[in-house]
Design an enzyme around this catalytic site. Structure first.
Site, PDB file in Angstrom:
ATOM      1  N   GLU A 107      50.004  19.759  55.518  1.00 44.45           N
ATOM      2  CA  GLU A 107      50.839  18.603  55.206  1.00 44.45           C
ATOM      3  C   GLU A 107      50.036  17.309  55.063  1.00 44.45           C
ATOM      4  OE1 GLU A 107      52.845  21.870  57.302  1.00 44.45           O
ATOM      5  OE2 GLU A 107      51.119  20.647  57.857  1.00 44.45           O
ATOM      6  N   SER A 108      48.740  17.286  55.299  1.00 46.59           N
ATOM      7  CA  SER A 108      47.798  16.186  55.098  1.00 46.59           C
ATOM      8  C   SER A 108      46.730  16.188  56.177  1.00 46.59           C
ATOM      9  CB  SER A 108      48.472  14.817  54.964  1.00 46.59           C
ATOM     10  OG  SER A 108      47.515  13.887  54.472  1.00 46.59           O
TER      11      SER A 108
END
Length: 125
Positions: free
Chosen positions: A62-63
């Site tokens: 997700e990052s």
């Protein structure tokens, strides 16, 4: 969500020197923070500085989560950037606060990649 992601920037004060100066402990806390928030950990790298301090990043699907510590000041700069709606960056930031035994935290959330403005911004580069 009208944005690509959420980025929590946390100033973490009054932390335990021994935790902030322990590479393995900081690594464990940051990886577990990602997991506590429901993120999928891909890889991570951490570095211990001399005479003190640790920096590192946890790459998640997700990052990312990133940290820089100043143990002599009891301070850590923590970033938690998540994309999508599934992972809440505040869950990770709160976990870090608890595990570092922080006395005080100043944090703010930045909304990243607001799509209604993306074409205008790209044209101004």
């Amino acid at each position: 969500m009208n944005a690509l992601g959420r980025h929590v920037l946390a100033e973490v004060y009054g932390c335990d020197f021994n935790i902030l100066n322990d590479l393995k402990k900081v690594e464990e806390i940051m990886v577990n923070a990602a997991l506590e928030a429901g993120a999928e950990v891909r890889e991570f790298v951490f570095h211990k500085f001399s005479p003190q301090g640790v920096s590192g990043v946890v790459v998640i699907s997700e990052s990312h989560l990133a940290i820089h510590t100043w143990p002599e000041l009891g301070y850590a700069a923590v970033d938690v950037f998540t994309c999508g709606d599934r992972v809440n960056p505040w869950d990770a930031a709160n976990y870090v606060k608890e595990m570092f035994h922080a006395q005080h935290v100043e944090a703010k959330e930045i909304i990243r990649g607001t799509m209604e403005q993306a074409p205008d911004r790209a044209a101004n580069l």
